[in-house]
Design an enzyme around this catalytic site. Structure first.
Site, PDB file in Angstrom:
ATOM      1  N   GLY A 150      11.509  -0.269  18.687  1.00 58.22           N
ATOM      2  CA  GLY A 150      10.167  -0.536  18.159  1.00 58.22           C
ATOM      3  C   GLY A 150       9.037   0.037  19.000  1.00 58.22           C
ATOM      4  O   GLY A 150       8.992  -0.164  20.205  1.00 58.22           O
TER       5      GLY A 150
ATOM      6  N   GLY B  94      16.185  -0.064  27.217  1.00 57.66           N
ATOM      7  CA  GLY B  94      17.551  -0.470  27.548  1.00 57.66           C
ATOM      8  C   GLY B  94      17.543  -1.516  28.651  1.00 57.66           C
ATOM      9  O   GLY B  94      16.702  -1.469  29.546  1.00 57.66           O
TER      10      GLY B  94
ATOM     11  N   ARG C  14      20.820  10.108  31.692  1.00 60.52           N
ATOM     12  CA  ARG C  14      20.440  10.962  30.560  1.00 60.52           C
ATOM     13  C   ARG C  14      19.733  12.227  31.023  1.00 60.52           C
ATOM     14  O   ARG C  14      20.017  13.315  30.538  1.00 60.52           O
ATOM     15  CB  ARG C  14      19.519  10.149  29.641  1.00 60.52           C
TER      16      ARG C  14
ATOM     17  N   GLY D   8       9.542   4.786  28.251  1.00 60.27           N
ATOM     18  CA  GLY D   8       9.078   4.588  26.871  1.00 60.27           C
ATOM     19  C   GLY D   8       8.199   3.353  26.756  1.00 60.27           C
ATOM     20  O   GLY D   8       7.110   3.393  26.156  1.00 60.27           O
TER      21      GLY D   8
ATOM     22  N   ILE E 269      18.341   1.878  34.923  1.00 59.12           N
ATOM     23  CA  ILE E 269      19.492   2.050  35.821  1.00 59.12           C
ATOM     24  C   ILE E 269      19.599   3.499  36.267  1.00 59.12           C
ATOM     25  O   ILE E 269      20.258   3.802  37.251  1.00 59.12           O
ATOM     26  CB  ILE E 269      20.832   1.617  35.171  1.00 59.12           C
ATOM     27  N   ASP E 270      18.934   4.416  35.530  1.00 60.58           N
ATOM     28  CA  ASP E 270      19.049   5.848  35.855  1.00 60.58           C
ATOM     29  C   ASP E 270      18.269   6.216  37.127  1.00 60.58           C
ATOM     30  O   ASP E 270      18.496   7.279  37.698  1.00 60.58           O
ATOM     31  CB  ASP E 270      18.531   6.702  34.696  1.00 60.58           C
TER      32      ASP E 270
ATOM     33  N   HIS F  71      28.212   1.446  28.725  1.00 59.55           N
ATOM     34  CA  HIS F  71      27.305   0.317  28.937  1.00 59.55           C
ATOM     35  C   HIS F  71      27.819  -0.716  29.929  1.00 59.55           C
ATOM     36  O   HIS F  71      27.079  -1.646  30.286  1.00 59.55           O
ATOM     37  CB  HIS F  71      26.962  -0.332  27.600  1.00 59.55           C
TER      38      HIS F  71
HETATM   39  O1  F6P Z   1      18.036   5.098  30.224  1.00 61.24           O
HETATM   40  C1  F6P Z   1      19.052   4.249  30.564  1.00 61.24           C
HETATM   41  C2  F6P Z   1      20.282   4.530  29.759  1.00 61.24           C
HETATM   42  O2  F6P Z   1      21.244   3.649  30.264  1.00 61.24           O
HETATM   43  C3  F6P Z   1      20.752   5.972  29.766  1.00 61.24           C
HETATM   44  O3  F6P Z   1      21.480   6.320  30.903  1.00 61.24           O
HETATM   45  C4  F6P Z   1      21.554   6.031  28.500  1.00 61.24           C
HETATM   46  O4  F6P Z   1      21.613   7.339  27.979  1.00 61.24           O
HETATM   47  C5  F6P Z   1      20.785   5.160  27.584  1.00 61.24           C
HETATM   48  O5  F6P Z   1      20.109   4.218  28.388  1.00 61.24           O
HETATM   49  C6  F6P Z   1      21.628   4.487  26.527  1.00 61.24           C
HETATM   50  O6  F6P Z   1      20.832   3.683  25.731  1.00 61.24           O
HETATM   51  P1  F6P Z   1      21.342   2.834  24.461  1.00 61.24           P
HETATM   52  O7  F6P Z   1      21.218   1.416  24.861  1.00 61.24           O
HETATM   53  O8  F6P Z   1      20.406   3.192  23.381  1.00 61.24           O
HETATM   54  O9  F6P Z   1      22.751   3.219  24.172  1.00 61.24           O
END
Ligand code: F6P
Length: 354
Positions: A79, A14, A187, A120, A142-143, A278
């Site tokens: 990916g 992300g 998350r 990841g 960002i978490d 987002h």
């Molecule tokens: O890990 C960062 C994060 O922003 C999480 O807080 C959130 O659950 C996830 O990414 C959302 O990811 P995606 O872009 O797949 O919606």
């Protein structure tokens, strides 16, 4: 010292505000300090599956990107070259295409790769390193939930966005005498929720690390009413563990409305829910994030120059250092339920729903 002439850079997972600042710093340091060529690999490691999409990054390419959110290289959180989904005869199969990723990076003349990404992406980086790729990592999320580093860039910007939202919710909550639920990202860890909750003066903060009950939240609303406070702000992290009795399967991003419904039923008060989603991942990085991202980008290039492959840059005791990527992945940093931050919030009357 390893013989380096050309490095590749990719951003995976992300996005987070500050990615462009890392790219800019790494490109500038590589070109100006070491006279290396830099190749931008698009869309994480996917870019090495189709090497023709990669392109050289010059000083001109990174000019003006420091304050921009997102990533000029593109990213993906899908990916994984070790478990890559492909269609064969109309059927989806999983294949390990890591050998061709490594071969393609060689074809592009890339001597070493900077992988900017979260847990990841760093796991993939570690596996590629074990297969012989010269790779260094830059942590991102960002978490802010990676153990190996005190802070990740992007968190401060997300925190500003979430705090600003709580501030704005405050006035409308107070005017309408409502309960307002603000769902923020997080998350596995409640860093954005607890820090935006404290910074924004929320009344209830729900985080994955502290089990809660709706009854306790409703009691807190009633307590506030008894003081003449007719509104309540509840900040909730998307990753909270829902109570046992809520048997249905949890979907990311959906907890806010469910908390809202339960609290409305339990208090009889009007409730509104805002899911920030987002929005927290976008926007111009704060000065803190720009500076941290710049330091990380330069440090990653220096690691390559030293031949310190398989390492990830990090911040420890406010100094830039490095750790083995293998030791860093899979190690989550969560909010300590007994820690100073939670205690300070409790001391000023904030409720964690427990
Ligand atoms: O890990 C960062 C994060 O922003 C999480 O807080 C959130 O659950 C996830 O990414 C959302 O990811 P995606 O872009 O797949 O919606």
């Amino acid at each position: 010292m390893s013989e380096i002439r050309c490095i590749g850079i990719c951003t995976g997972g992300g996005d987070a505000p500050g990615l462009n600042a890392v790219i800019r710093a790494a490109v500038k340091a590589a070109i100006l300090k070491y006279k290396w060529k830099v190749i931008g690999i698009p869309d994480g490691f996917d870019g090495l599956i189709w090497p023709e999409k990669s392109r050289e990054l010059t000083l001109t390419d990174v000019s003006g990107i420091l304050p921009r959110g997102g990533t000029i290289l593109g990213t993906t959180n899908r990916g994984n070259p070790f478990h890559y989904k492909i269609m064969e005869n109309g059927v989806e199969v999983i294949r390990d295409i890591s050998d061709s990723v490594i071969a393609n990076s060689r074809k592009l003349g890339i001597d070493a790769v900077i992988s900017i990404g979260g847990d990841g992406s760093q796991k993939i980086a570690q596996e590629l390193f074990e297969k012989g790729m010269k790779i260094v990592g830059v942590p991102k999320t960002i978490d802010n939930d990676l153990c190996a580093t005190e802070v990740t860039f992007g968190f401060d910007t997300a925190l500003h966005t979430a705090t600003d939202a709580v501030d704005k919710i405050h006035t409308t909550a107070e005017s309408h005498h409502r309960i307002m639920v603000v769902e923020v990202m997080g998350r596995d860890a409640g860093w954005i929720a607890i820090e935006a909750g404290i910074a924004g003066g929320a009344h209830v903060i729900l985080i994955p690390e502290i089990p809660f009950s709706v009854q306790k939240i409703c009691e807190h609303v009633a307590l506030r009413e008894s003081f003449g406070k007719r509104f309540t702000i509840i900040v909730v992290a998307e990753g909270i563990k829902l109570p046992q009795e809520w048997k249905e399967k949890r979907r990311t991003g959906s907890v806010g409305p469910r908390i809202g419904d339960a609290v409305a039923a339990g208090t009889g008060k009007e409730v509104r829910v805002s899911i920030l989603g987002h929005i927290q991942r976008g926007g111009s990085p704060t000065p803190f994030d720009r500076i941290l991202a710049t330091r990380f980008g330069v440090a990653a290039v220096d690691l390559i120059a030293k031949g310190a492959f398989g390492k990830m840059v990090c911040l420890r005791n406010e100094r830039i250092g490095s750790v083995d990527i293998g030791d860093a992945v899979g190690q989550l940093k969560t909010v300590d339920p007994q820690g100073e931050l939670v205690c300070a919030a409790r001391a000023i009357g904030m409720c964690f729903g427990d």
